[in-house]
Write a protein that holds these residues in place. Structure first.
Motif, PDB file in Angstrom:
ATOM      1  N   LYS A 184       0.921  -1.210  -0.113  1.00 43.54           N
ATOM      2  CA  LYS A 184      -0.043  -0.019  -0.075  1.00 43.54           C
ATOM      3  C   LYS A 184       0.996   1.288   0.088  1.00 43.54           C
ATOM      4  N   ASP A 185       0.498   2.396  -0.700  1.00 42.92           N
ATOM      5  CA  ASP A 185       1.316   3.566  -0.751  1.00 42.92           C
ATOM      6  C   ASP A 185       1.379   3.856   0.625  1.00 42.92           C
ATOM      7  N   LEU A 186       2.889   4.312   0.906  1.00 42.33           N
ATOM      8  CA  LEU A 186       3.394   4.880   2.163  1.00 42.33           C
ATOM      9  C   LEU A 186       2.665   6.285   2.396  1.00 42.33           C
ATOM     10  N   PRO A 187       2.022   6.359   3.746  1.00 39.17           N
ATOM     11  CA  PRO A 187       1.191   7.524   4.072  1.00 39.17           C
ATOM     12  C   PRO A 187       2.057   8.705   3.834  1.00 39.17           C
ATOM     13  N   LYS A 188       1.641   9.903   3.575  1.00 42.57           N
ATOM     14  CA  LYS A 188       2.107  11.278   3.202  1.00 42.57           C
ATOM     15  C   LYS A 188       3.144  11.658   4.440  1.00 42.57           C
ATOM     16  N   ASN A 189       2.395  11.326   5.379  1.00 44.14           N
ATOM     17  CA  ASN A 189       3.150  11.563   6.912  1.00 44.14           C
ATOM     18  C   ASN A 189       4.273  10.538   7.261  1.00 44.14           C
ATOM     19  N   SER A 190       4.907   9.914   6.445  1.00 41.70           N
ATOM     20  CA  SER A 190       5.815   9.103   6.602  1.00 41.70           C
ATOM     21  C   SER A 190       7.329   9.570   6.162  1.00 41.70           C
ATOM     22  N   SER A 191       8.098   9.347   7.053  1.00 38.12           N
ATOM     23  CA  SER A 191       9.467   9.880   6.616  1.00 38.12           C
ATOM     24  C   SER A 191      10.219   9.050   5.372  1.00 38.12           C
ATOM     25  N   ILE A 192       9.755   7.612   5.425  1.00 36.52           N
ATOM     26  CA  ILE A 192      10.304   6.605   4.471  1.00 36.52           C
ATOM     27  C   ILE A 192       9.269   6.848   3.261  1.00 36.52           C
ATOM     28  N   GLN A 193       9.919   7.247   2.077  1.00 35.15           N
ATOM     29  CA  GLN A 193       9.145   7.339   1.005  1.00 35.15           C
ATOM     30  C   GLN A 193       9.784   6.664  -0.188  1.00 35.15           C
ATOM     31  N   ALA A 194       9.408   5.558  -0.910  1.00 36.57           N
ATOM     32  CA  ALA A 194       9.809   4.739  -2.253  1.00 36.57           C
ATOM     33  C   ALA A 194       8.664   4.302  -2.889  1.00 36.57           C
TER      34      ALA A 194
END
Length: 794
Positions: A184-194
C-alpha cells in the motif's frame, strides 16, 4: 429558562449588529489562522505515527569523536553485524536511495524513487500489502522488486502484477526485474518514501564500481548507508547502548575505534529532532521542531488578539445593556444567572464563527502550503484529532472571551442604573486601555519581526559570497560516474569559457569533514571541510588564487595536491603555504583561494580543503560569454540528446540555489507579515467598534462642548488623544520585546543584518497611521453631529 436566555441572546446580537459583526469577523479570522496552523502542526507531529513499532525503531548514527560530528551514514556491514552480536535486535536493515532506476513503459522512461534494502525492512516498518506478504522473502532474489500500489497501478492497471516482468533501465543498461509484491502506498506523513524496493546488491555493485574494489559489503570505511534496527523494548535498547563500546573495539581497527562511536537515534525523534545529524535527510524526510513551535506561538498570539477584542467591545457595550441588566435584577435574576447568560452569548459567537473560519481556512490552504513549504492537506488518519482540536480552540476562545465580560456585566448595580449614574468606571477604562495596548504590542512585534526577517533575507541574497556567479549555468549530471564525455563536449562548445564538474554546486547544504594536523602543533587536530572538484570548476565559478595556482591538466601530479582557503592557512598556522604538505592527507598545497561561502550564511566560513576527484560528481558549472545564455542552453540540450537520447538537462543558476536555500527566511517573513496584517485587521475592527461606542456614550459631552464653542477638530483630537497615547506606549513596550525576539532569531546566522533603529520608527508610524485611519471616520461623524440632537431631551 434556557429557551428564554437563548432568545434574549439572539435578540441582543441582532439588535447590536455592529458588535456582532466585528466579533464574528475578528474571531473568524483568528480561528481561520489557527485552524491552518493547527493543520500544519498536527501533520508535522503525526509524522511516522503510521508505524506500530515506532517506539522500538532506531536509526544507527556515526559519531566522529575527533570532529564532534554526527552522521547518518554507516557502513553496510554494520546492520548484519549488530543483528548477529545483539540478540535484543530482532531485525536490522540497510537503506540506500537509488536514483538510476528508470521504469520502461513503451518508449517512455520514468525515473523511480527506489531504495535498496533487504527483507528485514518489512519487519521494521510494518507496511500493509495489497499483493504478496511481508512474511515471504520478497527481496531475497537479487532480481526481485516490490512496487508501491500507485506505481503498480500506473504500469499494470488493475491486474495483480506479482510474478510479472518489470522492465527497467539501470545505468543505461536494460534490466528485467520480477515483481514479488505490491505494498500500500506509504502515508504522506511517513519519513520513509519509495515507489519501489530492490535488493541491496545493486547499490553494493555501484559502490564497488565507483571505488574500484570488491569489498563494499564488508568494508567498515564505506559509510554510504542508513542503518535501521528493531529492538524488543527500551530496557533492551539501554543494554545495547551499554555494550556498543565493546562492539566497536571488537569490529573496528584501532584507529577507527578511537575516532568514531555508534549511537542509537530514536525513530520517534527522527522527523523533528535530527537537525544536529549531518545528511539526515538521506534516510527520509525530516522537519523542523523550531518551526512547529514558532508557528504555534503565532497562532496563539493572533487568537489572543481576537479574545482581547471581544473583551474590549463587551466592556464598551456594557453601558448600552445597563437598563436590561437592571430590569433583570429587579425581577429576581441573580448574578450567576446573568453570568450564564453573557457567557452563553460569548460561546454562541465563538461557535457561530467556526463555519466562517473553516471556509476562510479552506480558501487559505493552497497559499499557506507554499508559505510552510509543504503540502497542507487533511489526512484521514488525523481527522478526529483535527475535529477535537478545532472544537477545543473554538470553545476555549468562547470561554476565555466570556470569562471577564460575564463577570463585569453581572456586577452592574441596579440603583445606579435607575439613577442614570451607570458609566464606565475608572477600573474598566484602565483595563480597556491596557487591552488595546496589549493588542498593539503584539501587532508592533509582528511588524518589526517581519521587517528584520525580510532584511536578513535580502542581506542573504545580496551579500558578497566570495565568488562570481554571473553568467554561470549549472547542469545536473545524469550519471555521476559517466560524466566525462558530457563535460568534454560542453567544453568544446562555442561561447563556453570554462566548464568543470563538482560533487556539490555551491553554495551547498552538504558537507564532509576531515581532520588535519596543525603546522605549529602537530598533535593538535583541525576540522577541515572537504570539497571535491574537477578541472576548471573553480575557474568557472570565478574563484581565483591569491597565492599559487589552481588545478591544471598541464600538471600530471595534481591528484596528490590540494587548494586551501585563507581560513585554513590561518587555523593550520602555516607560513608560506605553497609547497607545504598537509600531513593527514599527504598532499601538497599548490594554491590558496580567498575565503568564499561554501554554505549558507548561517555558517561561518570553514577551513576548506579542495581536492581533485572524479567520484560522485553531481553538477557541471558552465561559465559562458555574456549574452549567450540561450545559445549555451541549446547546445547543452543538443549534447544531452546525442548522449542520453530521451533525457533532458536540468539546469539552473546560482541565484536559484540562493532562492531555495533562503526560502525559509522569505516564507517566514511572509507568514509574520500576514500575521501582522490580520492582527491589524482584528485590532482595527475592535478600535472602530470601541470608537463608535465611546462616541455614543459621550454624545451629551460632545453636544455641550459644541454648544460652548469647541470646533470639530478639537473634538476629534479629544476623542483620538487617548488612542494616540496608547500607540506610543505600545511601541515603547514592544521595542525591547521585539529586540529580544529578533536578536534571538538572528543568533542562528554567522553573518547577519544589523537591527536598524529606523525599523522601530517605521513600526511606530505604521501603527499610528492604521490607528488614526481606523478611528478618524467615527470621530469625524461624532464631532460634526448637531448639538441639538444630543441636548434636545435635557
Amino acid at each position: 429558562m434556557f429557551k428564554n436566555y437563548l432568545k434574549t441572546a439572539l435578540r441582543f446580537l441582532k439588535k447590536n449588529k455592529l458588535f456582532t459583526f466585528i466579533n464574528l469577523l475578528g474571531l473568524s479570522i483568528a480561528l481561520a489562522i489557527s485552524f491552518v496552523i493547527v493543520l500544519y502542526v498536527v501533520n508535522e507531529l503525526s509524522y511516522n505515527s503510521c508505524y506500530k513499532n515506532k517506539k522500538s525503531i532506531y536509526n544507527v548514527i556515526t559519531y566522529h569523536t575527533d570532529s564532534k560530528d554526527k552522521w547518518e551514514n554507516t557502513p553496510f556491514v554494520l546492520a548484519s553485524t549488530l543483528k548477529e552480536d545483539f540478540p535484543e535486535i530482532t531485525a536490522a536493515t540497510n537503506l540506500r536511495s537509488e536514483r538510476q532506476i528508470f521504469a520502461k513503459v513503451g518508449e517512455e522512461r520514468i525515473r523511480l524513487r527506489a531504495k535498496c534494502t533487504n527483507d528485514d525492512f518489512f519487519k521494521i516498518f510494518d507496511i500493509p500489502f495489497k499483493y504478496g506478504s511481508a512474511d515471504h522473502e520478497l527481496l531475497t532474489n537479487p532480481d526481485a522488486i516490490v512496487l508501491s500500489e500507485s506505481l503498480a497501478q500506473k504500469i499494470y492497471g488493475d491486474e495483480n502484477p506479482v510474478g510479472k516482468d518489470f522492465m527497467t533501465s539501470m545505468y543505461n543498461t536494460d534490466k528485467v526485474f520480477t515483481v514479488t509484491g505490491v505494498y500500500k502506498d506509504l502515508p504522506k506523513n511517513s519519513s520513509i518514501q519509495a515507489e519501489c524496493l530492490v535488493n541491496e546488491r545493486w547499490a553494493i555493485n555501484e559502490l564497488n564500481y565507483t571505488f574500484h574494489t570488491g569489498n563494499s559489503r564488508t568494508n567498515w570505511y564505506r559509510d554510504f548507508w542508513t542503518t535501521w534496527i528493531l529492538v524488543d523494548s527500551k530496557s533492551k535498547k539501554d543494554a545495547i547502548v551499554s555494550q556498543l563500546p565493546t562492539f566497536e573495539e571488537k569490529h573496528l581497527d584501532n584507529r577507527m575505534a578511537l575516532t568514531r562511536d555508534f549511537q542509537l537515534h530514536s525513530f520517534n525523534d527522527f522527523y523533528l529532532h535530527s537537525s544536529d545529524i549531518a545528511n539526515i535527510a538521506q534516510g527520509g524526510r525530516t522537519g523542523n521542531a523550531k518551526n512547529v513551535r514558532l508557528f504555534s506561538i503565532i497562532a496563539i498570539l493572533v487568537v489572543l488578539v481576537a479574545i482581547v477584542n471581544y473583551i474590549i467591545l463587551s466592556t464598551a457595550v456594557s453601558t448600552l445593556r445597563a437598563k436590561e441588566i437592571g430590569i433583570r435584577k429587579t425581577n429576581g435574576a441573580s448574578n450567576s444567572l446573568l453570568q450564564k447568560q453573557f457567557f452563553g452569548e460569548s460561546l454562541m459567537i465563538a461557535i457561530l464563527s467556526v463555519p466562517f473560519a473553516l471556509f476562510l481556512a479552506w480558501l487559505a490552504i493552497p497559499a499557506a502550503g507554499k508559505l510552510f513549504d509543504t503540502r497542507l492537506e487533511l489526512m484521514s488518519s488525523n481527522v478526529i484529532i483535527y475535529i477535537l482540536i478545532y472544537l477545543g480552540i473554538a470553545l476555549l476562545v468562547g470561554i476565555a472571551s466570556g470569562l471577564y465580560s460575564a463577570g463585569h456585566l453581572s456586577r452592574i448595580k441596579v440603583i445606579e442604573v435607575f439613577k442614570k449614574q451607570q458609566t464606565s468606571n475608572h477600573n474598566t477604562i484602565s483595563l480597556r486601555s491596557a487591552l488595546v495596548a496589549f493588542q498593539l504590542v503584539i501587532f508592533c512585534t509582528f511588524v518589526t519581526s517581519a521587517m528584520v526577517v525580510r532584511s536578513q533575507y535580502r542581506y542573504s541574497l545580496n551579500r558578497d559570497m566570495g565568488f562570481d556567479a554571473q553568467n554561470v549555468l549549472l547542469v545536473d549530471i545524469p550519471s555521476r560516474n559517466q560524466y566525462v564525455p558530457l563535460l568534454d563536449k560542453i567544453r568544446n562548445c562555442p561561447y563556453v569559457i570554462h566548464a568543470g564538474a563538482t560533487t556539490d554546486a555551491i553554495p551547498t547544504g552538504n558537507f564532509t569533514t576531515q581532520m588535519a594536523n596543525c603546522e605549529n602543533n602537530p598533535n593538535e587536530l583541525l576540522k577541515m571541510e572537504y570539497f571535491g572538484v574537477d578541472y576548471q570548476f573553480l575557474e568557472a565559478m570565478g574563484i581565483t588564487p591569491i597565492e599559487g595556482r589552481l588545478f591544471s591538466e598541464d600538471y600530471s601530479n595534481d591528484d596528490n595536491c590540494v587548494v586551501i582557503n585563507e581560513t585554513a592557512v590561518k587555523q593550520l598556522g602555516i607560513v608560506d603555504p605553497i609547497g607545504k604538505i598537509i600531513r593527514s592527507r599527504g598532499k601538497t598545497i599548490i594554491g590558496v583561494v580567498k575565503d568564499f561561502n561554501l554554505h549558507s550564511i548561517q555558517n561561518t566560513i570553514p577551513p576548506l580543503n579542495i581536492e581533485l576527484t572524479k567520484k560522485y560528481m553531481s553538477q557541471i558549472a558552465i561559465s559562458y560569454q555574456p549574452g549567450t545564455r540561450v545559445q549555451v542552453i541549446q547546445q547543452v540540450e543538443s549534447i544531452f540528446k546525442e548522449l542520453y537520447e530521451d533525457r533532458t538537462p536540468s539546469y539552473y543558476e546560482v541565484a536559484d540555489i540562493y532562492a531555495h536555500m533562503y526560502a525559509a527566511e522569505r516564507n517566514l517573513s511572509n507568514i509574520i507579515s500576514l500575521a501582522a496584517l490580520f492582527t491589524a485587521i482584528i485590532s482595527a475592527l475592535g478600535l472602530l467598534g470601541l470608537t463608535l461606542f465611546d462616541a455614543r456614550s459621550r454624545t451629551k459631552e460632545i453636544g455641550i462642548k459644541k454648544a460652548m464653542g469647541s470646533s470639530s477638530l478639537d473634538i476629534i483630537f479629544a476623542l483620538g488623544k487617548k488612542n494616540t497615547i496608547l500607540v506610543l506606549v505600545a511601541n515603547v513596550i514592544s521595542i525591547p520585546i521585539s529586540y529580544i525576539v529578533i536578536n534571538r532569531w538572528l543568533e542562528n546566522y554567522a553573518y547577519k543584518t544589523p537591527i536598524y533603529s529606523w525599523i522601530f520608527i517605521i513600526t511606530g508610524i505604521v501603527t499610528l497611521i492604521i490607528t488614526t485611519l481606523t478611528i478618524s471616520w467615527q470621530s469625524w461623524k461624532a464631532a460634526n453631529k448637531n448639538p441639538v440632537e444630543a441636548l434636545r431631551y435635557e
